[in-house]
Motif scaffolding. Structure first.
Motif, PDB file in Angstrom:
ATOM      1  N   ASN E   9       2.489 -24.601  49.598  1.00  0.00           N
ATOM      2  CA  ASN E   9       1.844 -23.302  49.771  1.00  0.00           C
ATOM      3  C   ASN E   9       2.720 -22.355  50.583  1.00  0.00           C
ATOM      4  N   ARG E  10       2.284 -21.135  50.690  1.00  0.00           N
ATOM      5  CA  ARG E  10       3.078 -20.101  51.352  1.00  0.00           C
ATOM      6  C   ARG E  10       3.329 -20.428  52.813  1.00  0.00           C
TER       7      ARG E  10
ATOM      8  N   GLN F  31       2.273 -16.821  46.108  1.00  0.00           N
ATOM      9  CA  GLN F  31       1.397 -17.212  47.198  1.00  0.00           C
ATOM     10  C   GLN F  31      -0.058 -17.301  46.745  1.00  0.00           C
ATOM     11  N   HIS F  32      -0.723 -18.340  47.123  1.00  0.00           N
ATOM     12  CA  HIS F  32      -2.148 -18.515  46.863  1.00  0.00           C
ATOM     13  C   HIS F  32      -2.833 -18.857  48.189  1.00  0.00           C
ATOM     14  N   HIS F  35      -3.412 -22.169  51.758  1.00  0.00           N
ATOM     15  CA  HIS F  35      -3.895 -23.509  51.431  1.00  0.00           C
ATOM     16  C   HIS F  35      -3.518 -24.028  50.055  1.00  0.00           C
ATOM     17  N   THR F  38       1.658 -22.773  45.340  1.00  0.00           N
ATOM     18  CA  THR F  38       2.115 -21.528  44.724  1.00  0.00           C
ATOM     19  C   THR F  38       2.238 -21.642  43.205  1.00  0.00           C
ATOM     20  N   ALA F 160      -7.066 -17.680  44.339  1.00  0.00           N
ATOM     21  CA  ALA F 160      -6.963 -18.732  45.355  1.00  0.00           C
ATOM     22  C   ALA F 160      -8.288 -18.966  46.078  1.00  0.00           C
ATOM     23  N   THR F 165      -9.131 -23.082  43.471  1.00  0.00           N
ATOM     24  CA  THR F 165      -8.940 -24.231  44.367  1.00  0.00           C
ATOM     25  C   THR F 165      -9.579 -25.491  43.783  1.00  0.00           C
TER      26      THR F 165
END
Lengths: 240, 240, 240, 240, 240, 240
Positions: E9-10, F31-32, F35, F38, F160, F165
């Motif tokens: 993740n980012r 970016q997501h 958490h 990506t 996200a 998720t």
């Protein structure tokens, strides 16, 4: 047979192009340290090409046609040092593909790019590949300084270092300004295939020891290069 | 002061460019009828520019820096006749904007485009306008042959006709092949600002009477043009 | 015959286009000083074109088809003053070539660009040249204000000065705000063909004396312009 | 407050733009069957936008500024039928991003694209997304005909069918030529999101039953659309 | 440390990227003769990269981050044979520069392109050079098969010949169809740096003797290549 | 029949493509939130596509050919958050048009884009439209998450948030990091069709409540989505 595209007329070109190899020297106009002329790359590419063509044209299996030298190349990495007139790679690719398209439209079938600038290598390769499938023209490309490696007794070319400085001295000593000794050997990235703006900054935009270059060494190297390029022209006249 | 960009080094350019006028001759490599060298446009743009700069540089208010001549222009309308290496207008615009961007990055503030080819007029104008706002460089452009009009006693320039043929004869008679008389006056579109492929085909790709051109007339016109361009350089050194 | 492309259907256009001249007014939406409507350039180009076409269409050798006015042009040099919606020259070139490509695909053979904005001159020229060879359409282009010069008794057009302000007053006085006297004559670069952001800043983005413009003068100039453009249309209907 | 960008000057725009919503109608000039005006898409987008803005501007939380309508869109799929002036999607994207860039440079912060042509949907979406991150302008886009769906009692819009034909009749009956009955219902691809040149050819470039359109129905639908767009403007004046 | 960009993740990337080397495998989806899977180039580039990274990551001076493999490359020269999904060189250059721009925007400083396709060589070189100056990211590029040459006992790689066929067999025998013996050795252009559509047609789009490839040889070569690439990764972790 | 383009050879593709539907999953690497992996968008687009194709291929009226997933999309709006490898919309459009051009050159006639990223919607639409007229290929496009809406019992997808998720948890729980409760419901722009960098910043780059996602819900939604996409594939196999 050897002729310059720009010095002859359409009548002669329309006759020659279906059989000829067209040779396009390409260089750059970019900073070459504080001492060396910014035109180094295209001046040398043109000079070596002309000399090579003179040496072999009467033995070549095809007529040789010299196109006007392209004096601008992809030199964005030299812009921070000043004195640089650069094309982006996007533009250079468009230029080379436009010229190849024109060559095909004019009846030409074979092109050799003689490149004098490291920053053009990728685009010359890409343009040659694209032109061969897009316009069905056979395209060869070479970097004139790579021919030096084959002879064994010239140093690694570098940028504005001993190799180029000597070759330019041999062309015209007025193109080289006073050179100051560097205290230690300097070079670009040690690993082949690495591109880094920082590494250019570290060496002040030029490699190794230009102050060790001599006109005499330049003359020897120039003849070696022209000879090697002439041999390649003979090969290509058979193969292309 | 007069210097060629490519003949000097970054040190000198970094000093000169903030004050200098950079002059970029631009031409074309394209068919000029069955008789005239395809390099005519860039050879003449370069020759007139060099002569003009020689004439006036020691009186000019600013240093003059000659950039390498761009030997390729927008000549797609000549492709059907052969012998032509053309850039699309999209590519030529990109080239000129890249060079202007580089000039600005190298500290230059003033550029003059000296154009030698009718097909480049629009793009030179557009590039000059765009560069002035995009890079805050002052850019002037002119077509060298328009200066002939002001002198009053040269014919309308045309393409590969008496005007260009005479000017090339004055440069080098070897660049002109045998010329056959045309039975009647021929010309392009009678109305200014008309672009037509058909009209080019109708006149076999060249205008008026090249067979009437003489070396002597070419010499006179060349001096007139160089003088007029020199005067313009002096004006621009004040105004740009 | 006179018709608007957008007011008729494909059936009629498919019949007309092979013989017609299509006329495309092009302008800009850009700052014209603190006093003049930002649409000035396209509003005037459209108005002069319509009036000219009305005046001569029944005498013209070919049907006249008016395409929808392009209200956006190359105005990057006006962006710093606000109120400006600009296309880059790259985009404007693409737009004009796309439209010409469409015209050819729709069977059209002749196009006239009537330009109302100085910043478009170069691209109109380049697009006309490129379209003529790329799509084999005959393309003419003119700047409507250049026709004023021929009549002899209008001032140099300028930008948002007396000339344009008067013409807009004659269209609709509501498009002109209060104008304040300027203490002295102001102008752009004194030398033709110079492009400079600085010179625009120096004159606050508009030339000469808009406060001297009158509705009456605008009416006279408008009729002169429309008459001159009408004459040009008649010529082009023969020549294009 | 409601004003047209092109009808006012930079002074007023510089004051208004930081707070205003700028509204840009965009359409197309393309074949609409043998019966309907090729300007349908931009004429309707502009008319609905103007009417909606008139209805709500004095209740809107922000000033409304109408930019000049873009009369050209992405219509390549209609080129085979004639009567079409199309931009490629690449060009249309460049146009919209150039205009958004200009808007930001002029101090604008909010843009609404009111689209009148199905072929523009993708590019409007892409341009809105790109502009929001590239220039930090908030951009909304909508297709005016989608607002009709919400009212429940208009048919699926189609292309040059009963819906558009009725709306154009309500604008100006002269823009609609004689319509012939079609023997059976015709439509484009049955599955949403399918693009096919063949399916356009199959239905001769227009959908359903234009011959059933009436001026009266067009008036009702127009008022519904303008009302719905007005409501959306009020929402956006709060949210954008 | 070794991680895949797309599997984390980012938060983790924002921590790692300033120190890490990002590795981007790039290949092609293109015809590989009648016998070999069209995904060969990207499948092998990805497999060799993963294996090499596995071998050395815990000894590397920097974290290794694997970006998603780009499965498309510049393969226009293979289009005539079918089964090919190709990007033009212009598009591939844009893709690589966009990704490098993103890397820089995300805090990354070092990139390695691991290329699996001969047609990508030029663009990888050009993109690496441009990215290093445009975004100040250090970029290295290599062709995985060039590492085979260094080991001395593998044949010249070729296209869809014994080398690639064996390597794919070692990945998954189901990706290789029945191979027929070729009566004599076949190869591409004998002179390095020549691009020719005709020479591809002459050899039916693949080189040498795929029918001699064995799974066992493929396994040996694969381990050699992965080992050599691992060594290069260790070097680059120091130098980049 | 179901096959992956990259797992088979040109012989089989040359036979299949004239009849097959080619399916190209396209996602993003972006970016997501803090958490979620990506790679979410392309991992899910690929997984749903594969599952759907598995479910229905033996009932489909045409062979299904899966092209390699494009793991990069138009994500510039996520660059400020880090962890993002984005293509500009201009580049993505070029990629999709290049691939469609290749498909047509390889004999393919039908393409389905299965999109997994909101930022790609516009370009997928534009590319599908352009490809259908430029290369005469029938192109459908859909956003896999839109199929969820039809089933009625999944939440609005978001970015996200709980929807993505959960779906990723169902693929591989290791791709999801610890999630912290958010104190209140968060969302993007309340009005459909609004693009705003500010609104992304306000919600820290992700929507709603990822901490409420469960693996179990993800599995249910995944099966629903795959089932719905399978049904669409059956429809398209008839209609495309």
């Amino acid at each position: 047979m050897l002729i310059s595209w720009h010095h002859t007329n359409r009548s002669e070109l329309n006759e020659l192009l279906p059989e000829a190899i067209v040779i396009l020297p390409i260089g750059a106009t970019e900073q070459h340290g504080p001492h060396l002329a910014t035109g180094t790359d295209w001046i040398l590419a043109e000079a070596v090409t002309k000399q090579a063509a003179q040496l072999v044209h009467d033995r070549a299996a095809r007529p040789l046609v010299l196109a006007p030298t392209l004096p601008y190349g992809a030199s964005d990495h030299h812009l921070p040092f000043g004195g640089t007139l650069s094309l982006t790679p996007e533009t250079l690719l468009a230029v080379l593909l436009d010229l190849t398209r024109s060559l095909a439209a004019s009846g030409g079938r074979r092109l050799l790019l003689v490149n004098g600038h490291g920053g053009n290598i990728g685009i010359c390769h890409a343009a040659a590949a694209a032109a061969s499938s897009r316009y069905d023209v056979n395209v060869a490309h070479l970097d004139y300084w790579q021919l030096a490696r084959d002879t064994g007794d010239t140093p690694v070319p570098g940028h504005a270092g001993i190799f180029e400085t000597a070759l330019v001295l041999a062309q015209d000593e007025a193109l080289v300004a006073e050179r100051h000794p560097r205290s230690e050997p300097l070079s670009g990235p040690a690993i082949d295939g690495v591109h880094s703006a920082e590494s250019w900054r570290r060496i002040d935009g030029y490699t190794d020891h230009p102050e060790r270059a001599t006109t005499e060494a330049g003359r020897i190297w120039f003849e070696q290069l022209a000879g090697a390029l002439g041999d390649r022209l003979l090969e290509l006249a058979e193969a292309l």
